[in-house]
Design a protein around this motif. Structure first.
Motif, PDB file in Angstrom:
ATOM      1  N   PRO A   1      -1.682 -10.184   5.703  1.00  0.00           N
ATOM      2  CA  PRO A   1      -1.627 -10.636   4.301  1.00  0.00           C
ATOM      3  C   PRO A   1      -1.716 -12.158   4.130  1.00  0.00           C
ATOM      4  N   GLU A   2      -1.773 -12.548   2.888  1.00  0.00           N
ATOM      5  CA  GLU A   2      -1.658 -13.961   2.517  1.00  0.00           C
ATOM      6  C   GLU A   2      -0.314 -14.506   3.008  1.00  0.00           C
ATOM      7  N   MET A   3      -0.308 -15.737   3.464  1.00  0.00           N
ATOM      8  CA  MET A   3       0.900 -16.426   3.922  1.00  0.00           C
ATOM      9  C   MET A   3       1.668 -15.606   4.959  1.00  0.00           C
ATOM     10  N   SER A   4       0.936 -15.107   5.944  1.00  0.00           N
ATOM     11  CA  SER A   4       1.557 -14.298   6.996  1.00  0.00           C
ATOM     12  C   SER A   4       2.544 -15.093   7.833  1.00  0.00           C
ATOM     13  N   ILE A   5       2.236 -16.353   8.096  1.00  0.00           N
ATOM     14  CA  ILE A   5       3.013 -17.139   9.055  1.00  0.00           C
ATOM     15  C   ILE A   5       4.264 -17.755   8.427  1.00  0.00           C
ATOM     16  N   LEU A   6       4.226 -18.051   7.159  1.00  0.00           N
ATOM     17  CA  LEU A   6       5.394 -18.614   6.471  1.00  0.00           C
ATOM     18  C   LEU A   6       5.265 -18.332   4.980  1.00  0.00           C
ATOM     19  N   LEU A   7       6.244 -17.642   4.422  1.00  0.00           N
ATOM     20  CA  LEU A   7       6.263 -17.366   2.986  1.00  0.00           C
ATOM     21  C   LEU A   7       7.560 -17.953   2.434  1.00  0.00           C
ATOM     22  N   ASP A   8       7.457 -19.112   1.804  1.00  0.00           N
ATOM     23  CA  ASP A   8       8.650 -19.839   1.377  1.00  0.00           C
ATOM     24  C   ASP A   8       8.338 -20.615   0.107  1.00  0.00           C
ATOM     25  N   SER A   9       8.961 -20.230  -0.996  1.00  0.00           N
ATOM     26  CA  SER A   9       8.740 -20.930  -2.264  1.00  0.00           C
ATOM     27  C   SER A   9       9.480 -22.254  -2.339  1.00  0.00           C
ATOM     28  N   ASN A  10      10.389 -22.513  -1.390  1.00  0.00           N
ATOM     29  CA  ASN A  10      11.067 -23.802  -1.310  1.00  0.00           C
ATOM     30  C   ASN A  10      10.137 -24.779  -0.599  1.00  0.00           C
ATOM     31  N   ARG A  11       9.384 -25.533  -1.363  1.00  0.00           N
ATOM     32  CA  ARG A  11       8.330 -26.357  -0.782  1.00  0.00           C
ATOM     33  C   ARG A  11       8.872 -27.517   0.046  1.00  0.00           C
ATOM     34  N   LYS A  12      10.046 -28.013  -0.301  1.00  0.00           N
ATOM     35  CA  LYS A  12      10.636 -29.078   0.497  1.00  0.00           C
ATOM     36  C   LYS A  12      10.965 -28.571   1.893  1.00  0.00           C
ATOM     37  N   ARG A  13      11.518 -27.379   1.976  1.00  0.00           N
ATOM     38  CA  ARG A  13      11.839 -26.777   3.277  1.00  0.00           C
ATOM     39  C   ARG A  13      10.566 -26.429   4.041  1.00  0.00           C
ATOM     40  N   ALA A  14       9.591 -25.861   3.336  1.00  0.00           N
ATOM     41  CA  ALA A  14       8.344 -25.461   3.979  1.00  0.00           C
ATOM     42  C   ALA A  14       7.563 -26.654   4.508  1.00  0.00           C
ATOM     43  N   ALA A  15       7.693 -27.808   3.832  1.00  0.00           N
ATOM     44  CA  ALA A  15       6.932 -28.994   4.220  1.00  0.00           C
ATOM     45  C   ALA A  15       7.266 -29.465   5.633  1.00  0.00           C
ATOM     46  N   ASP A  16       8.471 -29.182   6.099  1.00  0.00           N
ATOM     47  CA  ASP A  16       8.847 -29.604   7.446  1.00  0.00           C
ATOM     48  C   ASP A  16       7.889 -29.043   8.487  1.00  0.00           C
ATOM     49  N   TRP A  17       7.390 -27.838   8.232  1.00  0.00           N
ATOM     50  CA  TRP A  17       6.438 -27.250   9.172  1.00  0.00           C
ATOM     51  C   TRP A  17       4.999 -27.492   8.749  1.00  0.00           C
ATOM     52  N   ILE A  18       4.683 -27.312   7.470  1.00  0.00           N
ATOM     53  CA  ILE A  18       3.288 -27.402   7.021  1.00  0.00           C
ATOM     54  C   ILE A  18       2.706 -28.789   7.279  1.00  0.00           C
ATOM     55  N   ASP A  19       3.503 -29.826   7.079  1.00  0.00           N
ATOM     56  CA  ASP A  19       3.003 -31.191   7.255  1.00  0.00           C
ATOM     57  C   ASP A  19       2.925 -31.615   8.716  1.00  0.00           C
TER      58      ASP A  19
END
Length: 268
Positions: free
Chosen positions: A32-50
Motif C-alpha cells: 500500500p501507500e506509505m508502507s514503510i512509515l505511516l505517521d501523521s505527526n510530521r515533526k516525528r516523521a521528519a526525523d527519518w524522512i529527512d
C-alpha cells in the motif's frame, strides 16, 4: 497492511510478505501507500524522512528482498526528502532481476490530498509534499507494462486515460483511503478506472486503526479490464492476497470495445 510509526516493524512486514508471496509462486508483490512509515505527526516523521541515508538503506533492503526471494516488489509508496524542504510521496518498483546498483523505477504522487470531510477529518498533503509532474510506466514486468499511480490520483481520470493511451496492461493504485470516502467511492472509482483504461487495476490498501490515530478502509482490490472485481481482501485486517492475471483478457476487452482507439478530442 496496517502500517504504523515503527519503521523497522513496517519493513519487516513487507520483507516477510515478499518471502511468503514468493514461496506461493507470486511474481510481483504489491504493497500500500506509505508502507514503510505511516505517521501523521510530521515533526516525528521528519526525523527519518529527512535522513537521506536512512531512505537509501530501506531501498537497499528492498532491493535485497526482491533479489533474494526472486520476486518483484511494487512498493506502494514511502515518503522521501525532495527539493525546497518538501517531501515526495514516492512509489518504487524493484525488479528482482536488476543486476546493477539500487535503481527502482519511481513515481511521485501528482494529486495532493487536500480535503475537509464532514466527519471532521482534515488533510493537507500539499503542506508537506511536493506533487510530481510525470506520468510513469514500468515497461517490462511479469504483468506487462505497469502504470504507477497513488491513492487520490484515482479521482482524476485524465491520468488513467494517459496510462491507457500508453497501452498499460495493469495500473497500480496503492492507497491509504479514509473510511468514509472508501465506503462511498473506493470500489466504484477503481472499477471505473479499470474500464476506462481497459487494464487491470491492482490496489493494495492500508487497513484498520493505525498508531497515529487514523483509520483506513482496506479492501485491497484487483479489478480486470471489464470492471470485474477479481479479489477483494475486505476491511477487517492486514494479510496477503493472491490473484492470477490473464493478460489475454486485455486483448479480448479492447477487441470488443476499442474505446481507447475511438477517442476523439472534445472542443474546449
Amino acid at each position: 497492511m496496517t502500517s504504523g510509526i515503527d519503521l523497522e516493524a513496517n519493513f519487516f512486514a513487507v520483507e516477510e510478505a515478499a518471502e511468503r508471496a514468493a514461496q506461493e509462486g507470486a511474481q510481483v508483490l504489491f504493497t500500500p501507500e506509505m508502507s514503510i512509515l505511516l505517521d501523521s505527526n510530521r515533526k516525528r516523521a521528519a526525523d527519518w524522512i529527512d535522513d537521506s541515508s536512512a531512505s537509501w538503506e530501506v531501498m537497499e533492503k528492498l532491493t535485497n528482498a526482491a533479489t533474494q526471494n526472486e520476486i518483484d516488489i511494487a512498493l506502494g509508496s514511502m515518503a522521501v526528502s525532495a527539493s525546497d524542504g518538501m517531501w515526495a510521496n514516492r512509489s518504487m518498483y524493484f525488479d528482482h532481476q536488476c543486476d546493477g546498483p539500487v535503481d527502482p523505477v519511481t513515481y511521485d504522487k501528482i494529486h495532493m490530498f487536500d480535503v475537509d470531510l464532514t466527519t471532521g477529518e482534515s488533510w493537507r498533503e500539499s503542506s508537506a509534499y511536493k506533487p510530481g509532474d510525470q506520468v510513469v510506466t514500468v515497461p517490462d514486468t511479469p504483468l506487462g507494462k505497469l502504470g504507477l499511480t497513488i491513492c487520490y490520483d484515482m479521482r482524476f481520470p485524465a491520468l488513467f486515460e494517459a496510462l491507457g493511451q500508453r497501452q498499460c496492461d495493469a495500473i497500480a493504485v496503492p492507497a491509504a483511503f479514509t473510511v468514509p470516502t472508501g465506503k462511498a467511492h473506493w470500489h466504484v472509482l477503481l472499477r471505473a478506472r479499470a474500464i476506462e483504461a481497459q487494464a487491470f487495476v491492482i490496489a493494495a490498501a492500508q487497513v484498520g486503526k493505525h498508531e497515529d490515530g487514523r483509520e483506513t478502509y482496506g479492501h485491497s482490490l484487483v479489478v480486470d479490464p471489464w470492471g470485474e472485481v477479481l479479489l477483494d481482501m475486505g476491511g477487517e485486517g492486514p494479510g496477503l492476497g493472491f490473484c492470477d492475471i490473464d493478460l489475454d483478457r486485455i486483448k479480448e476487452v479492447r477487441g470488443q470495445l476499442p474505446s481507447l482507439a475511438n477517442k476523439r478530442e472534445i472542443p474546449k
